[in-house]
Each structure stands twice: as structure tokens, then as C-alpha cells.
Write a protein that holds these residues in place. Structure first.
Motif, PDB file in Angstrom:
ATOM      1  N   VAL A 276       0.412   4.232 -13.952  1.00 47.92           N
ATOM      2  CA  VAL A 276       1.165   3.249 -13.189  1.00 47.92           C
ATOM      3  C   VAL A 276       0.446   2.933 -11.880  1.00 47.92           C
ATOM      4  N   TYR A 277       0.530   1.678 -11.463  1.00 49.58           N
ATOM      5  CA  TYR A 277       0.017   1.240 -10.161  1.00 49.58           C
ATOM      6  C   TYR A 277       1.194   0.740  -9.346  1.00 49.58           C
ATOM      7  N   ILE A 278       1.302   1.254  -8.133  1.00 49.04           N
ATOM      8  CA  ILE A 278       2.411   0.889  -7.253  1.00 49.04           C
ATOM      9  C   ILE A 278       1.864   0.501  -5.889  1.00 49.04           C
ATOM     10  N   SER A 279       2.283  -0.671  -5.411  1.00 50.77           N
ATOM     11  CA  SER A 279       1.949  -1.065  -4.041  1.00 50.77           C
ATOM     12  C   SER A 279       3.199  -0.928  -3.187  1.00 50.77           C
ATOM     13  N   ALA A 280       3.006  -0.473  -1.973  1.00 52.37           N
ATOM     14  CA  ALA A 280       4.130  -0.266  -1.054  1.00 52.37           C
ATOM     15  C   ALA A 280       3.704  -0.647   0.348  1.00 52.37           C
ATOM     16  N   GLN A 281       4.690  -1.063   1.131  1.00 53.68           N
ATOM     17  CA  GLN A 281       4.421  -1.520   2.497  1.00 53.68           C
ATOM     18  C   GLN A 281       4.944  -0.514   3.513  1.00 53.68           C
ATOM     19  N   LYS A 282       4.157  -0.322   4.559  1.00 53.54           N
ATOM     20  CA  LYS A 282       4.539   0.582   5.632  1.00 53.54           C
ATOM     21  C   LYS A 282       5.784   0.054   6.338  1.00 53.54           C
ATOM     22  N   LYS A 283       6.828   0.874   6.386  1.00 46.56           N
ATOM     23  CA  LYS A 283       8.053   0.464   7.062  1.00 46.56           C
ATOM     24  C   LYS A 283       7.823   0.395   8.576  1.00 46.56           C
ATOM     25  N   THR A 284       8.363  -0.602   9.189  1.00 50.09           N
ATOM     26  CA  THR A 284       8.270  -0.699  10.641  1.00 50.09           C
ATOM     27  C   THR A 284       9.420   0.079  11.271  1.00 50.09           C
TER      28      THR A 284
END
Length: 286
Positions: A276-284
Motif C-alpha cells: 500500500v502507498y499512503i500520502s499524508a499531510q502534516k497537521k498544522t
């Protein structure tokens, strides 16, 4: 850090990071080196497992098989050309020789850095078939040797942190994700590609059933051997060259508890449907 003839010295903690002569040239060594009498048991275990993987890597490189390289490129082409788009400053953790550059644009990625504890990652970059498959290796690569749990970068430095097939090799994935969070810019992205244990076992069970049927009907045993070698950890756990195995729900939780919002999830195409490939964004921080 201040530089001298032998490397870098940290004026804050007095750690010394030497220059090391490697096949790729003089390399910055930012790995953590404990005194022999104070190596934690978990670190000893990690080094033993890492040596297993490095031996596999050396043997694989000696084969210099063009078709294997092309298969590798094709297996993840969709990941980097259709599903995910890496731009800006990219840190490739466990990036080895920087093969990820095959899919990256120099214009869209003005800075690429490979960070890997394998300090002699470039020992085999002279292999003709490897260079034919990955012409990007003819171009010098920004590389330094370090551990994912101790990244030698200031905070808020990168737009993307990339971790492909390395999270299960980390000594401490939790700390590694926290370090990725630290070095990412606000709203930066983390992309992880990982084999999921429970999916892989299910896939192995299905393959094994089909192979046993072939054997009974006079199938070729060499085929059986080559496929079973890919699942050695299931047959002989003591020969697994991975430090940890994560289930899907555990990986999702790891993103959450380390400060990331998942943006996209994509499972790799057959026969690697357990990756699996997962992209995630840094929470501000509000």
C-alpha cells in the motif's frame, strides 16, 4: 555544525560526524555510533537484521539483471506518474542510490536528498544493466548516511518526505515518523510505501495452494523455490531481514498518532497487491 579536516563537529552536543571514503566518494556520516560497551539490546538486534538485508542487497546487485530492474520500474510506475506527484524539496529516507529520481522532474524537484544508513550505497552504480535501466544514476546524487530516527536537518525543511519499503526496516518507526513531521514544512507531505503483513500472508497462502497443485501435476520446482524465497519470513521468521511488520490498521494509526492527516491510499497493482502507498499531510498546530 563546524567543519574541520575530518568532518563536522556539533558545538551544542559535541558529537563528531566524520567524512568517510566510500565507492561513491567522500560521504557525510551522520549515523549514531554507540561505544561498544553501551549498545542497547534493541540496537544490536537492528544491526544484526540490517546486516542480513545488506547481504541480500549485495547478492542482488551482483546479478545486474536488466529485466529485474525493468520489472521494478514498471511495478511502481503508476505510483509516481499517476497516483502521487512529488514536487519541491524531497527527502528520500532509505533512498539508497536515489533511484526515485527516475520518476522526478529536475524542474519540479529543485532539491532531492537521499538519506540511508547504508553508507556504501553507491558501490554498485557502475553495473552496466543498472545504468541502462536507471540513467538517472549517471547524475551525482545528494546523499548522506543517517538513521531515520535522527535526521540531521533543521525543522520545516522539506515539501515531501518519501519512505518506500523502509518503514519495516526502521529501528523505531514511531520516532522516524515524528522526525519526518519535524523536518517537513507546514502542510508538507509524507509518502509511505509498505508491504502489509496480513495482506501478504493471505497472498502467500493463495500462491502456495496454486503451486502445490502445479507440483502435483508435474510443475517446475524452480518456480516454487523462487516464489517461496520471497516469503522466507513466513517459513523461517529467524531469517526475516525486516525489523518490524505492520498491519494495515496499525500503519493508519501510526500516521494519526504522529501528527498526519491521511490524504490518499492506493494499493499496488498485481502481483504486489499487498503493498500500500499512503500520502499524508502534516497537521498544522492551531
Amino acid at each position: 555544525l563546524t567543519s574541520n579536516n575530518s568532518g563536522y563537529l556539533c558545538s551544542t552536543c559535541r558529537s563528531h560526524f566524520p567524512f568517510v571514503e566510500t565507492p561513491g566518494g567522500k560521504t557525510y556520516d551522520f549515523r549514531i555510533h554507540h561505544p561498544n560497551y553501551l549498545v542497547p539490546p534493541s540496537t544490536k538486534k537492528w544491526h544484526a537484521i540490517q546486516r542480513m538485508w545488506e547481504n541480500y542487497d549485495k547478492n542482488f546487485a551482483k546479478r545486474d539483471n536488466l529485466q529485474e530492474y525493468l520489472n521494478e520500474i514498471d511495478s511502481v510506475r503508476e505510483i509516481y506518474t499517476m497516483e502521487f506527484h512529488l514536487t519541491g524539496k524531497v527527502l528520500d529516507i532509505g533512498g539508497h542510490q536515489g533511484r526515485l529520481r527516475y520518476y522526478l522532474s529536475d524542474v519540479e524537484v529543485p532539491l532531492y536528498i537521499s538519506a540511508d544508513p547504508l553508507i556504501d550505497s553507491f558501490r554498485d552504480t557502475h553495473m552496466p544493466h543498472l545504468l541502462k535501466a536507471y540513467p538517472c544514476l549517471l547524475t551525482p546524487c545528494n546523499f548522506l548516511s543517517c538513521h531515520a530516527e535522527n535526521l540531521p536537518f533543521i525543522a520545516n525543511s522539506f515539501d515531501w518526505v518519501h519512505m518506500r519499503s523502509v518503514v519495516d526496516h526502521f529501528a523505531d518507526p514511531y520516532v522516524a515518523f515524528k522526525e519526518a513531521y519535524r523536518v517537513l514544512k507546514p502542510n508538507g507531505h509524507l509518502l509511505v510505501g509498505l508491504t502489509i503483513e496480513d495482506r501478504m500472508i493471505s497472498s502467500y497462502t493463495s500462491i502456495r495452494k496454486r503451486l502445490m497443485q502445479k507440483i502435483k501435476s508435474g510443475g517446475v520446482s524452480v518456480v516454487l523455490k523462487s516464489i517461496l524465497e520471497k516469503f522466507t519470513h513466513i517459513i523461517r521468521p529467524d531469517h526475516d531481514d525486516h525489523n518490524i511488520r505492520l498491519k494495515h490498521e496499525e500503519l493508519l494509526d501510526l500516521f494519526s498518532v504522529t501528527g498526519f492527516n491521511i490524504i490518499k491510499e492506493h494499493w499496488q497493482k498485481p502481483p504486489y497487491t499487498y503493498v500500500v502507498y499512503i500520502s499524508a499531510q502534516k497537521k498544522t498546530i492551531e
